[in-house]
Design a protein around this motif. Structure first.
Motif, short mmCIF file in Angstrom:
data_model
loop_
_atom_site.label_atom_id
_atom_site.label_comp_id
_atom_site.label_asym_id
_atom_site.label_seq_id
_atom_site.Cartn_x
_atom_site.Cartn_y
_atom_site.Cartn_z
N ARG A 15 0.83 -1.05 0.16
CA ARG A 15 0.06 0.03 -0.04
C ARG A 15 0.88 1.34 0.02
O ARG A 15 0.81 2.00 1.09
CB ARG A 15 -0.92 0.14 1.26
CG ARG A 15 -2.10 -1.00 1.04
CD ARG A 15 -3.09 -0.49 2.19
NE ARG A 15 -4.22 -1.54 2.17
CZ ARG A 15 -5.26 -1.28 1.65
NH1 ARG A 15 -5.33 -0.51 0.96
NH2 ARG A 15 -6.43 -2.20 1.85
N ARG A 16 1.47 1.49 -1.07
CA ARG A 16 2.22 2.79 -1.05
C ARG A 16 2.20 3.29 -2.70
O ARG A 16 2.15 2.50 -3.63
CB ARG A 16 3.80 2.55 -0.72
CG ARG A 16 4.13 2.18 0.57
CD ARG A 16 5.61 2.02 0.84
NE ARG A 16 5.71 1.36 2.21
CZ ARG A 16 6.73 1.19 3.01
NH1 ARG A 16 8.23 1.56 2.22
NH2 ARG A 16 6.68 0.58 3.93
N SER A 17 2.10 4.20 -2.76
CA SER A 17 2.21 5.09 -4.07
C SER A 17 3.83 5.52 -4.47
O SER A 17 4.51 5.47 -3.54
CB SER A 17 1.44 6.29 -4.27
OG SER A 17 1.83 7.28 -3.22
N ASN A 18 3.99 5.90 -5.90
CA ASN A 18 5.36 6.11 -6.29
C ASN A 18 6.36 5.38 -5.80
O ASN A 18 7.28 5.84 -5.20
CB ASN A 18 5.50 7.63 -5.51
CG ASN A 18 4.92 8.60 -6.73
OD1 ASN A 18 5.48 8.84 -7.68
ND2 ASN A 18 3.88 9.50 -6.20
N PRO A 69 -0.57 3.63 -6.96
CA PRO A 69 -0.38 4.12 -8.24
C PRO A 69 1.09 4.63 -8.46
O PRO A 69 1.80 4.93 -7.45
CB PRO A 69 -1.34 5.49 -8.12
CG PRO A 69 -1.66 5.60 -6.79
CD PRO A 69 -1.53 4.42 -6.14
N ASP A 70 1.41 4.80 -9.63
CA ASP A 70 2.66 4.94 -10.15
C ASP A 70 3.95 4.16 -9.58
O ASP A 70 4.96 4.60 -9.10
CB ASP A 70 3.05 6.80 -9.67
CG ASP A 70 2.17 7.56 -10.51
OD1 ASP A 70 2.13 7.48 -11.56
OD2 ASP A 70 1.55 8.52 -9.77
#
Lengths: 195, 465
Positions: A15-18, A69-70
């Motif tokens: 659960r992390r973006s970028n 995302p990303d």
């Protein structure tokens, strides 16, 4: 490369973006000149934290990474793909990928699957509730099935075909060597050379 | 319908187009360095394939290079092996190489333009995401992975699907004291790290036209930080003046012929972009990052943001994590952030104009007590020119270290690194966790802000001095 038709395995929720490629494989690992041994470098900085999701025994052996995302932004290092594959991942699911990472992944047979953010979160929540639950990523039918979640995903026909056949891009291109030669004959003479 | 600049360059390089397949695109220039190439050369050897066009390929040593002494062997045996592997591969496959100690050595994205090898209308690739730099010349240039490096070595082509087109129009002029770096950091903060994904960005408008080539390279360099693999700027008189007389630029009649063609490389008035962003340059001020991705930036006059103010839960969580990693408290004025190290250099800001900006600020001043400052030219030629202009003397007199050319502290692959918890103001391109060394904390800044920060010991602009 290994053919990819359909894959069933357990999912790891990240659960992390970028999640940039510097996190996937820190630079110190890039000094290797071989293509192997990168599994130890996967998320090596984050893995120093005993609570990091990949350190939890319930996710041992999982083969589908489900991220925010990303995913794979930043550096072009294909080592990020090699590290994920050598660790045992066959699929990464995310709402959006860095362009170069996604491209590198399809060259190596690691399937990047783009799903809407809410679907990704539903799959993450399911993997958190029940780490033993399996997920199926069906490239042939362009569909992810995770319990109640049945989600179609997009991938262009050509990349799908190449992945399903496990074909080497260079071999495919060299079938058109004559056309490359013909193009070279048309190139303007004033273009620079390095010699 | 008219075509964009990028479409014109793309279309001119299509070797083969067939229904249901990606286009096969010809590559005019392939830049190679030691990190992303060894496995590609291995692949060629295993398949018994030659390099198709060694005469369109050039290599340099940059990522692993120590910047203290280019003539001594690299102490780290793993780095040394990687550099030696490049030397062996270039010798075996007949590729021109600029090794450590050579006058032509430098960061791959500094030497291409410097040699005049990067020209308008060309396709340029390199196993490095900052290949987007070369788009400043109106070239279509993007980073590739090692599989694609091998593909280009073997075939001088790449299978490509035509990307979408995005315009970033910067109207008005940049105010005094606001630089290309501030502009691109502001653009990335505006469109986000994924905003350019799947697109080629064309930078246009008055403020872009008014930039020098160095400034344009800084802007295009960081396109990838906005998610776009390539950024481009239409060539104009500034471009031609930069290229004229460079070693690989056309000469005599060929020059005139080339300029004629280059002038046609502009987006037609009736061309359509898939996405457009408009920015008013006159509103910009020096810009710095506070977080752990290049989109997490703000004007220097603002304060560390409060994650609670962010509506989007993903962004909020990312900001909370970034503040923890960066050791920052919401509400702290950015100007109150004290740094341990200042790094000037990299493919983003290691060119002569960047070093001039730094020397300008440092002139007659000294680096604050307890702050170390590294100034690393992007190439040996930049170093030589800076020394001829006396910039090194100013920089040394201020108490900064003047180094040899290389990637240096941009990416923690050579001895120039941050230690855990150490905080830097850096002119490089990425503030990712651990990017400049495990546990290191990076604030991305312009060369002028870097120099002013070195003087005060806290994030500062020259106007604050």
């Amino acid at each position: 490369m290994e053919k990819f038709v359909t894959h069933t395995g357990r999912a790891v929720p990240l659960r992390r973006s970028n999640v940039d490629t510097d996190q996937i494989i820190p630079a110190v690992w890039l000094k290797q000149v071989s293509r192997t041994g990168f599994d130890k470098g996967l998320f090596s900085s984050w893995r120093e934290d005993p609570d990091f999701v990949l350190n939890r025994p319930e996710y041992d052996g999982a083969s589908v990474l489900v991220a925010g995302p990303d995913f794979g932004t930043g550096s072009s290092r294909e080592h990020a793909v090699w590290a994920l594959q050598q660790y045992g991942f066959r699929v990464v699911v995310a709402p959006r990928f860095g362009d170069i990472f996604r491209n590198n992944a399809t060259k190596m047979g690691l399937l990047p699957v783009v799903l809407p953010a809410r679907t990704v979160e539903a799959i993450q929540a399911r993997a958190e509730r029940d780490p033993s639950a399996e997920i199926t990523v069906d490239l042939e039918n362009r569909e992810v099935r995770a319990g109640d979640v049945v989600a179609p995903f997009e991938i262009d026909d050509y990349t799908r075909w190449r992945l399903m056949e496990g074909l080497d891009d260079i071999g495919l291109t060299l079938r058109h060597a004559d056309e490359i030669t013909a193009f070279e004959e048309r190139r303007p003479a004033l273009l620079p050379t390095t010699v | 319908m008219g075509r964009t600049l990028a479409e014109k360059v793309y279309d001119a390089h299509v070797v083969r187009r067939a229904e249901g397949e990606p286009d096969l695109l010809y590559i005019d220039l392939h830049l190679v360095h030691e990190v992303t190439s060894p496995q590609a050369f291995d692949g060629l050897r295993m398949a018994g394939r030659p390099v198709r066009r060694p005469d369109l390929t050039i290599a340099t040593e940059d990522h692993n290079v120590p910047t203290t002494d280019l003539l001594a062997p690299i102490a780290d045996p793993v780095s040394r092996t990687q550099v030696e592997t490049l030397r062996k591969n270039c010798a075996e496959f007949g590729i021109r190489l600029h090794p450590m100690g050579d006058d032509g050595q430098g960061i791959v994205h500094v030497i291409g333009p410097q040699l005049g090898l990067t020209q308008p209308g060309m396709t340029v690739v390199c196993g490095d995401s900052h290949t987007s730099t070369h788009g400043a010349f109106g070239a279509l240039a993007h980073g590739i992975g090692t599989s694609e490096v091998e593909h280009v070595l073997a075939t001088q082509t790449l299978p490509q699907v035509k990307p979408k087109m995005m315009a970033v129009t910067v109207n008005g002029s940049l105010p005094a004291g606001v630089t290309a770096k501030d502009l691109i950091l502001a653009i990335i903060a505006r469109i986000g790290t994924g905003g350019g994904q799947g697109h080629i960005i064309e930078y246009r408008g008055q403020a872009i036209r008014e930039l020098s080539m160095e400034g344009r390279m800084t802007v295009c360099n960081m396109s990838i930080e906005a998610g776009a693999r390539a950024g481009m700027i239409a060539p104009d008189e500034t471009t031609f003046a930069y290229l004229k007389g460079r070693p690989h630029a056309p000469q005599g009649e060929a020059w005139d012929e080339a300029v004629e063609y280059w002038k046609s490389l502009r987006t037609d008035d009736d061309a359509v972009f898939d996405k457009e962003v408009v920015i008013d340059a006159s509103e910009l001020t020096p810009f710095v990052t506070w977080g752990t991705n290049p989109g997490q930036g703000l004007p220097l006059g603002e304060s560390v943001p409060d994650p609670a103010d962010l509506a989007d839960p993903t962004e909020r969580q990312a900001a909370e994590r970034a503040l923890r990693y960066m050791g920052l408290t919401a509400g702290t004025p950015l100007r109150d952030i004290a740094v341990d190290t200042v790094f000037v250099g990299s493919c983003t800001n290691g060119r002569i104009e960047d070093l001039r900006a730094v020397a300008d600020v440092l002139s007659g001043r000294t680096v604050a007590d307890g702050v170390r400052m590294l100034v690393v030219p992007g190439s040996m030629e930049v170093k030589k020119q800076a020394e001829a202009e006396g910039l090194d003397a100013v920089i040394r007199a201020a108490g900064a270290e003047w180094r040899e050319a290389g990637c240096s502290m941009c990416l923690a692959m050579n001895p120039d690194k941050l230690t855990p918890g150490e905080r830097s103001a850096s002119t490089s391109n990425r503030n990712f966790e651990g990017r400049q060394g495990p546990g290191g904390r990076t604030h991305l800044v312009s060369p002028a802000v870097a120099a002013a920060t070195a003087v005060t010991g806290r994030l500062a602009a020259p106007a604050d001095l």
